[in-house]
Design a protein around this motif. Structure first.
Motif, PDB file in Angstrom:
ATOM      1  N   HIS A  76       0.934  -1.347   0.095  1.00 35.66           N
ATOM      2  CA  HIS A  76       0.094  -0.072  -0.059  1.00 35.66           C
ATOM      3  C   HIS A  76       0.972   1.165  -0.103  1.00 35.66           C
ATOM      4  O   HIS A  76       1.764   1.406   0.845  1.00 35.66           O
ATOM      5  N   ASP A  77       0.640   1.989  -0.844  1.00 36.08           N
ATOM      6  CA  ASP A  77       1.139   3.585  -0.986  1.00 36.08           C
ATOM      7  C   ASP A  77       0.183   4.358  -1.667  1.00 36.08           C
ATOM      8  O   ASP A  77       0.192   4.683  -2.858  1.00 36.08           O
ATOM      9  N   GLN A  78      -0.458   5.168  -0.980  1.00 35.24           N
ATOM     10  CA  GLN A  78      -1.519   6.203  -1.599  1.00 35.24           C
ATOM     11  C   GLN A  78      -0.957   7.216  -2.377  1.00 35.24           C
ATOM     12  O   GLN A  78      -1.426   7.639  -3.245  1.00 35.24           O
ATOM     13  N   GLN A  79       0.423   7.559  -2.022  1.00 34.47           N
ATOM     14  CA  GLN A  79       0.999   8.502  -2.957  1.00 34.47           C
ATOM     15  C   GLN A  79       1.631   8.177  -4.068  1.00 34.47           C
ATOM     16  O   GLN A  79       1.898   8.878  -5.103  1.00 34.47           O
ATOM     17  N   HIS A  80       1.843   6.947  -4.198  1.00 33.12           N
ATOM     18  CA  HIS A  80       2.535   6.279  -5.682  1.00 33.12           C
ATOM     19  C   HIS A  80       1.596   5.296  -5.937  1.00 33.12           C
ATOM     20  O   HIS A  80       2.086   4.187  -5.666  1.00 33.12           O
ATOM     21  N   PRO A  81       0.642   5.446  -6.856  1.00 31.90           N
ATOM     22  CA  PRO A  81      -0.238   4.219  -7.595  1.00 31.90           C
ATOM     23  C   PRO A  81       0.521   3.480  -8.064  1.00 31.90           C
ATOM     24  O   PRO A  81       1.779   3.572  -8.578  1.00 31.90           O
ATOM     25  N   PHE A  82       0.323   2.138  -8.238  1.00 36.10           N
ATOM     26  CA  PHE A  82       0.824   0.704  -8.780  1.00 36.10           C
ATOM     27  C   PHE A  82       0.036   0.661 -10.183  1.00 36.10           C
ATOM     28  O   PHE A  82      -1.224   0.460  -9.900  1.00 36.10           O
ATOM     29  N   VAL A  83       0.558   0.877 -11.205  1.00 35.68           N
ATOM     30  CA  VAL A  83       0.201   0.675 -12.542  1.00 35.68           C
ATOM     31  C   VAL A  83       0.578  -0.642 -13.163  1.00 35.68           C
ATOM     32  O   VAL A  83       1.862  -0.815 -13.153  1.00 35.68           O
ATOM     33  N   VAL A  84      -0.223  -1.499 -13.709  1.00 33.05           N
ATOM     34  CA  VAL A  84       0.217  -2.625 -14.487  1.00 33.05           C
ATOM     35  C   VAL A  84      -0.171  -2.389 -15.907  1.00 33.05           C
ATOM     36  O   VAL A  84      -1.513  -2.364 -16.043  1.00 33.05           O
ATOM     37  N   ARG A  85       0.593  -2.215 -16.837  1.00 36.31           N
ATOM     38  CA  ARG A  85       0.207  -2.102 -18.279  1.00 36.31           C
ATOM     39  C   ARG A  85       0.274  -3.413 -18.873  1.00 36.31           C
ATOM     40  O   ARG A  85       1.325  -4.201 -18.942  1.00 36.31           O
ATOM     41  N   ALA A  86      -1.011  -3.782 -19.772  1.00 35.74           N
ATOM     42  CA  ALA A  86      -0.995  -5.184 -20.148  1.00 35.74           C
ATOM     43  C   ALA A  86      -1.677  -5.104 -21.626  1.00 35.74           C
ATOM     44  O   ALA A  86      -2.925  -4.316 -21.561  1.00 35.74           O
ATOM     45  N   GLY A  87      -1.156  -5.400 -22.601  1.00 35.24           N
ATOM     46  CA  GLY A  87      -1.803  -5.242 -24.112  1.00 35.24           C
ATOM     47  C   GLY A  87      -2.066  -3.545 -24.237  1.00 35.24           C
ATOM     48  O   GLY A  87      -0.965  -2.765 -23.899  1.00 35.24           O
ATOM     49  N   GLN A  88      -3.187  -3.185 -24.511  1.00 36.60           N
ATOM     50  CA  GLN A  88      -3.410  -1.737 -24.805  1.00 36.60           C
ATOM     51  C   GLN A  88      -3.876  -1.029 -23.701  1.00 36.60           C
ATOM     52  O   GLN A  88      -4.164   0.219 -23.710  1.00 36.60           O
ATOM     53  N   GLY A  89      -4.370  -1.800 -22.547  1.00 35.48           N
ATOM     54  CA  GLY A  89      -4.982  -1.124 -21.519  1.00 35.48           C
ATOM     55  C   GLY A  89      -4.001  -1.200 -20.258  1.00 35.48           C
ATOM     56  O   GLY A  89      -2.694  -1.632 -20.221  1.00 35.48           O
ATOM     57  N   GLN A  90      -4.591  -0.973 -19.013  1.00 34.13           N
ATOM     58  CA  GLN A  90      -3.951  -1.125 -17.636  1.00 34.13           C
ATOM     59  C   GLN A  90      -4.738  -1.307 -16.687  1.00 34.13           C
ATOM     60  O   GLN A  90      -5.822  -0.861 -16.706  1.00 34.13           O
ATOM     61  N   VAL A  91      -4.070  -1.476 -15.232  1.00 30.56           N
ATOM     62  CA  VAL A  91      -4.844  -1.601 -13.891  1.00 30.56           C
ATOM     63  C   VAL A  91      -4.030  -0.580 -13.159  1.00 30.56           C
ATOM     64  O   VAL A  91      -2.672  -0.572 -12.850  1.00 30.56           O
ATOM     65  N   ARG A  92      -4.892   0.232 -12.364  1.00 35.54           N
ATOM     66  CA  ARG A  92      -4.486   1.156 -11.568  1.00 35.54           C
ATOM     67  C   ARG A  92      -4.865   0.882 -10.196  1.00 35.54           C
ATOM     68  O   ARG A  92      -5.978   0.971  -9.916  1.00 35.54           O
ATOM     69  N   VAL A  93      -3.795   0.801  -9.257  1.00 33.58           N
ATOM     70  CA  VAL A  93      -4.054   0.618  -7.888  1.00 33.58           C
ATOM     71  C   VAL A  93      -3.396   1.257  -6.852  1.00 33.58           C
ATOM     72  O   VAL A  93      -2.393   1.896  -7.256  1.00 33.58           O
ATOM     73  N   THR A  94      -3.474   1.250  -5.427  1.00 31.38           N
ATOM     74  CA  THR A  94      -2.690   1.725  -4.367  1.00 31.38           C
ATOM     75  C   THR A  94      -2.187   0.557  -3.628  1.00 31.38           C
ATOM     76  O   THR A  94      -1.308   0.658  -3.216  1.00 31.38           O
ATOM     77  N   GLY A  95      -3.018  -0.386  -3.353  1.00 31.24           N
ATOM     78  CA  GLY A  95      -2.690  -1.553  -2.668  1.00 31.24           C
ATOM     79  C   GLY A  95      -3.776  -2.574  -2.665  1.00 31.24           C
ATOM     80  O   GLY A  95      -4.883  -2.289  -2.134  1.00 31.24           O
ATOM     81  N   THR A  96      -3.416  -3.701  -3.290  1.00 30.28           N
ATOM     82  CA  THR A  96      -4.439  -4.806  -3.217  1.00 30.28           C
ATOM     83  C   THR A  96      -3.794  -6.034  -3.715  1.00 30.28           C
ATOM     84  O   THR A  96      -2.835  -6.075  -4.231  1.00 30.28           O
TER      85      THR A  96
END
Length: 334
Positions: free
Chosen positions: A168-188
């Motif tokens: 978990h890091d609210q100030q630094h989102p975690f982004v996963v790029r896959a194909g043409q899209g992406q997933v954006r989270v803070t901690g999960t």
């Protein structure tokens, strides 16, 4: 399987090379041999391509910054206006000489990462820890890179499948790029499966925002635990559904591939993800046949040969060497 965290000297050397190639490729005297050498360097490592693109973006922005020109000592009518290349060459010279300043500026503008990791899984599932403390499980034959930017943590899933337990890091989102899209989270905790241009995101815990187009991040859809989003190239938005309590999307973490009475057209992407040569369908009617069973992910190649024993199909091979499933009674596809 490999893991390589670059030293500062190694990273600086790649940044230096990226700056050099930016300068040479914009030069009017750049030769075909140089362009070929650049291509070999660019394709040799994903980090080379990554750093070259970052350097190119910096230079393009730098080319549009306002400049204060010194007043000439005397008017000279024959002086030609400065060309775009001259400005780029000047910027390149500054960057090559001042790489530490370039890296500092690129970091503060969120263009350049300060750390980079690359991971691969070969013939077994692999557990890795990213530099931010997040845990990742890589399925067989999967590859990803991780880069830490000033304002976000970014993973690029290059192929395969991975399960993420994000610190978990609210100030630094975690982004996963896959194909043409992406997933954006803070901690999960969530799973990302990818085959060719198809991507499927399954959320276990927390929340994520999934977009099918990285250029349209505001169009993302929020997922809650027990939901799954899927998209492919060209989709404006992901398709979202609730997963069944007995959903088998994560069975690979226990070494299994579960096919739950799926049509062959739906089962083959799951199967082909593990194969060097994907299995093809002769026609739509063959794709409508259904298959089920539980298989070891390390033995999926044996599943293909067994299909004619459980389904009314036979195997041929196309001109590219791919196995082709044909319905009995159908003309073989060459």
């Amino acid at each position: 399987m490999t893991e390589h965290t670059l030293s500062e000297a190694e990273y600086d050397a790649i940044t230096d090379a990226a700056a050099h190639w930016c300068m040479r490729l914009h030069a009017v005297d750049c030769t075909d041999a140089e362009r070929q050498a650049f291509k070999q360097w660019h394709d040799a490592d994903p980090l080379h391509a990554f750093e070259y693109e970052a350097m190119r973006e910096i230079w393009e922005v730098a080319d549009h910054l306002p400049r204060v020109e010194p007043a000439p000592a005397a008017p000279v009518s024959s002086v030609r206006p400065r060309s775009r290349w001259n400005r780029l060459a000047a910027a390149a010279a500054v960057l090559v000489v001042g790489l530490p300043l370039t890296a500092y500026t690129g970091w503060n503008l969120d263009w350049i990462a300060n750390s980079y990791q690359r991971f691969e899984a070969g013939t077994s599932v692999r557990h890795v820890t990213l530099s931010d403390g997040s845990q990742v499980e890589l399925n067989l034959g999967s590859e990803l890179t991780f880069a830490n930017y000033k304002n976000e943590r970014r993973v690029t899933l290059e192929k395969g499948e991975a399960f993420f337990d994000v610190s978990h890091d609210q100030q630094h989102p975690f982004v996963v790029r896959a194909g043409q899209g992406q997933v954006r989270v803070t901690g999960t905790r969530f799973n990302v499966w990818m085959y060719q241009d198809q991507v499927r995101v399954t959320l276990v815990e927390g929340s994520v925002r999934v977009t099918s187009n990285q250029a349209l991040t505001r169009n993302g859809l929020q997922l809650s635990p027990g939901m799954q989003a899927s998209y492919k190239a060209g989709d404006h938005q992901p398709q979202v559904r609730e997963t069944d309590p007995n959903d088998s999307s994560l069975a690979w973490r226990n070494g299994k591939l579960v096919l739950d009475n799926l049509a062959l057209s739906d089962a083959l992407p799951l199967i082909n993800r593990y194969l060097d040569r994907p299995v093809m369908l002769a026609d739509n009617s063959t794709g409508g046949l259904r298959v089920g069973g539980v298989y070891n992910i390390g033995e999926v190649h044996e599943l293909v040969a067994s299909l004619p024993k459980v389904l009314p199909v036979y195997l041929t091979q196309n001109k590219d060497g791919n196995p082709v499933l044909n319905s009995i009674g159908q003309r073989p596809v060459q």
